[in-house]
Design a protein around this motif. Structure first.
Motif, PDB file in Angstrom:
ATOM      1  N   ASN A 186       0.861  -1.181   0.000  1.00 22.66           N
ATOM      2  CA  ASN A 186       0.000   0.000   0.000  1.00 22.66           C
ATOM      3  C   ASN A 186       0.891   1.222   0.000  1.00 22.66           C
ATOM      4  N   HIS A 187       0.487   2.246  -0.711  1.00 22.57           N
ATOM      5  CA  HIS A 187       1.314   3.441  -0.663  1.00 22.57           C
ATOM      6  C   HIS A 187       0.500   4.722  -0.762  1.00 22.57           C
ATOM      7  N   SER A 188       1.037   5.715  -0.064  1.00 23.41           N
ATOM      8  CA  SER A 188       0.458   7.050  -0.103  1.00 23.41           C
ATOM      9  C   SER A 188       1.385   7.914  -0.938  1.00 23.41           C
ATOM     10  N   ASP A 193      -0.306  12.767  -8.277  1.00 22.00           N
ATOM     11  CA  ASP A 193      -1.458  12.039  -8.812  1.00 22.00           C
ATOM     12  C   ASP A 193      -0.921  10.939  -9.712  1.00 22.00           C
ATOM     13  N   GLU A 194      -1.429   9.733  -9.534  1.00 25.69           N
ATOM     14  CA  GLU A 194      -0.863   8.554 -10.195  1.00 25.69           C
ATOM     15  C   GLU A 194      -1.913   7.956 -11.134  1.00 25.69           C
ATOM     16  N   VAL A 195      -1.641   7.979 -12.409  1.00 22.37           N
ATOM     17  CA  VAL A 195      -2.607   7.494 -13.397  1.00 22.37           C
ATOM     18  C   VAL A 195      -1.977   6.357 -14.201  1.00 22.37           C
ATOM     19  N   PRO A 211      -4.261   6.915   0.421  1.00 21.33           N
ATOM     20  CA  PRO A 211      -3.464   5.740   0.038  1.00 21.33           C
ATOM     21  C   PRO A 211      -4.209   4.823  -0.930  1.00 21.33           C
ATOM     22  N   HIS A 212      -3.429   4.029  -1.660  1.00 22.20           N
ATOM     23  CA  HIS A 212      -4.021   2.958  -2.459  1.00 22.20           C
ATOM     24  C   HIS A 212      -3.079   1.759  -2.396  1.00 22.20           C
ATOM     25  N   GLY A 213      -3.539   0.649  -2.914  1.00 22.88           N
ATOM     26  CA  GLY A 213      -2.712  -0.552  -2.828  1.00 22.88           C
ATOM     27  C   GLY A 213      -3.377  -1.698  -3.545  1.00 22.88           C
ATOM     28  N   PRO A 245       0.489  -4.060 -11.119  1.00 24.92           N
ATOM     29  CA  PRO A 245       0.980  -2.695 -11.326  1.00 24.92           C
ATOM     30  C   PRO A 245       0.846  -1.877 -10.058  1.00 24.92           C
ATOM     31  N   ASP A 246       1.735  -0.946  -9.900  1.00 20.64           N
ATOM     32  CA  ASP A 246       1.703  -0.113  -8.705  1.00 20.64           C
ATOM     33  C   ASP A 246       0.537   0.845  -8.724  1.00 20.64           C
TER      34      ASP A 246
END
Ligand SMILES: [Fe+2]
Length: 408
Positions: free
Chosen positions: A301-303, A308-310, A337-339, A407-408
């Motif tokens: 998991n990462h913050s 912004d991550e697309v 966060p997402h993961g 994928p991250d």
């Protein structure tokens, strides 16, 4: 980049270069950053300045929508958008800020005959997800196919001609800055270093200068300041008999990206392919997974607190993302966060590698959404990390089948 020379150029710059009939070719310096950035010298049959008609064509407005709504993760599904227009008129802008605009296009036809395009205020990248054809420019023709990044410097005049019957699906991006190989992979001479994931040899400039001398009515659509202006000429704009320098369009294929892997999970910067102004462009490609005996191949998991991550999903089986289909974007914005999705961490353990193919754009400043992006949005996505009844069932299926991609 590096020095390239094509066609006929005089032995010394800024000296007489004559056609067989004795007339002078017209030299043009094509450069960025006011004579101190990269540049090329082009030799035209007729000066590139001879327009006989300039007319306003259309606005290309970018309007942010949804900014009064909750800040959340997004899943933008572009798989079902219909093919329409050409490589320019068919563009669907999705995400933007002051540094970058990007979206998709499914051109149904070639650009109209004798019509050309020039982005007068930014570099462009066209990632070819599906389709083959000819990217033709003032520097010469280049064939394109699936997995190609077509990198087009600001000011380049070009056309895009898909092959007859070849279904096209493109990811496109434009930026007021320059698209370059990451600085950390280059030495003082611009040469790509040994730890770079690709080499100059993998970069494909146009093979030849192919001067055209047709007479007619030729229109260059010049995009600047949110509008398109039509410049009309009597001579074909691809009248360059030769050019040399450091500024030219090129193709780099995503399959030529040599992945950097490790004993434990490697962070997204190892996938960086190009750098832009306040954003990076990364390629997730087929690769072996981590080889620590207790490694967890799925990302942690990462913050990404202030970027912004697309990610655009090109091919493979993206089972770290439940319900994510090919041609979709996930948008994981700053601040939350997402993961990996439920079940995918366990399922990744012991897996040898992945066949995934994805393109990521990470921006260091917030992205805005267009109306089209929100129309393609799946509002259930923010809750997809919740282990519900269906999720538990899916997770056990996943564990059985094993994920191919994380994928991250
Ligand atoms: Fe991420």
């Amino acid at each position: 980049m590096f020095y390239v020379r094509r066609g006929s150029v005089p032995p010394q710059r800024h000296t007489q270069h004559r056609a067989p009939d004795g007339s002078l070719y017209a030299e043009e310096l094509f450069g960025v950053e006011g004579f101190v950035g990269r540049s090329s010298l082009l030799y035209h049959v007729v000066p590139p300045t001879r327009t006989h008609k300039v007319e306003f064509l259309r606005e290309v407005p970018l309007i942010a929508v949804g900014e009064d709504q909750a800040h959340r993760h997004h899943l933008t599904k572009t798989g079902g958008i219909p093919a329409r227009g050409d490589a320019i008129s068919g563009r669907v802008p999705l995400f933007f800020n002051a540094d970058v605009v990007f979206g998709v296009a499914r051109p149904a036809e070639a650009m109209p005959p004798d019509t050309f395009y020039r982005n007068g205020e930014g570099d462009e990248v066209i990632f070819v997800h599906q389709g083959e054809g000819l990217f033709d420019s003032i520097f010469g023709p280049l064939r394109y196919g699936p997995g190609d990044y077509i990198v087009i410097p600001i000011g380049t005049t070009w056309r895009f001609d898909p092959d007859e019957g070849s279904a096209q699906r493109l990811l496109w991006l434009e930026t007021p800055g320059e698209i370059e190989p990451p600085k950390r992979y280059r030495n003082d001479y611009g040469q790509l270093l040994e730890h770079a994931p690709y080499y100059q040899r993998d970069i494909r400039p146009p093979d030849e200068a192919k001067p055209r001398t047709d007479d007619g009515e030729f229109v260059i659509q010049v995009k600047t300041r949110g509008r398109v202006t039509a410049y009309h000429y009597r001579r074909h704009p691809f009248d360059v008999v030769g050019w040399d320098g450091y500024l030219w369009p090129f193709i780099f294929n995503i399959r030529d990206f040599q992945p950097i892997t490790g004993r434990v999970h490697q962070p997204p910067p190892v996938h960086q392919t190009f750098q832009g102004r306040n954003f990076v462009l990364c390629s997730f490609v087929p690769r072996k997974f981590d080889y620590h005996p207790l490694a967890i191949p799925a990302p942690y998991n990462h913050s990404n607190i202030n970027s912004d991550e697309v990610i655009y999903y090109v091919a493979g089986n993206f089972m770290s993302r439940r319900g994510v289909e090919i041609s979709s974007f996930t948008v994981h914005p700053a601040g939350i966060p997402h993961g990996p999705h439920p079940g995918t961490v366990e399922a990744s353990i012991g897996k040898e590698g992945t066949e995934e193919l994805a393109v990521m754009v990470d921006t260091f400043h917030p992205l805005h959404f267009t109306r089209e992006a929100l129309e393609l949005d799946d509002p259930a996505y923010p809750y997809s990390w919740l282990p519900g009844e269906d999720a538990a069932k899916e997770a056990s299926e996943l564990a059985e089948r094993g994920p191919e991609a994380f994928p991250d």
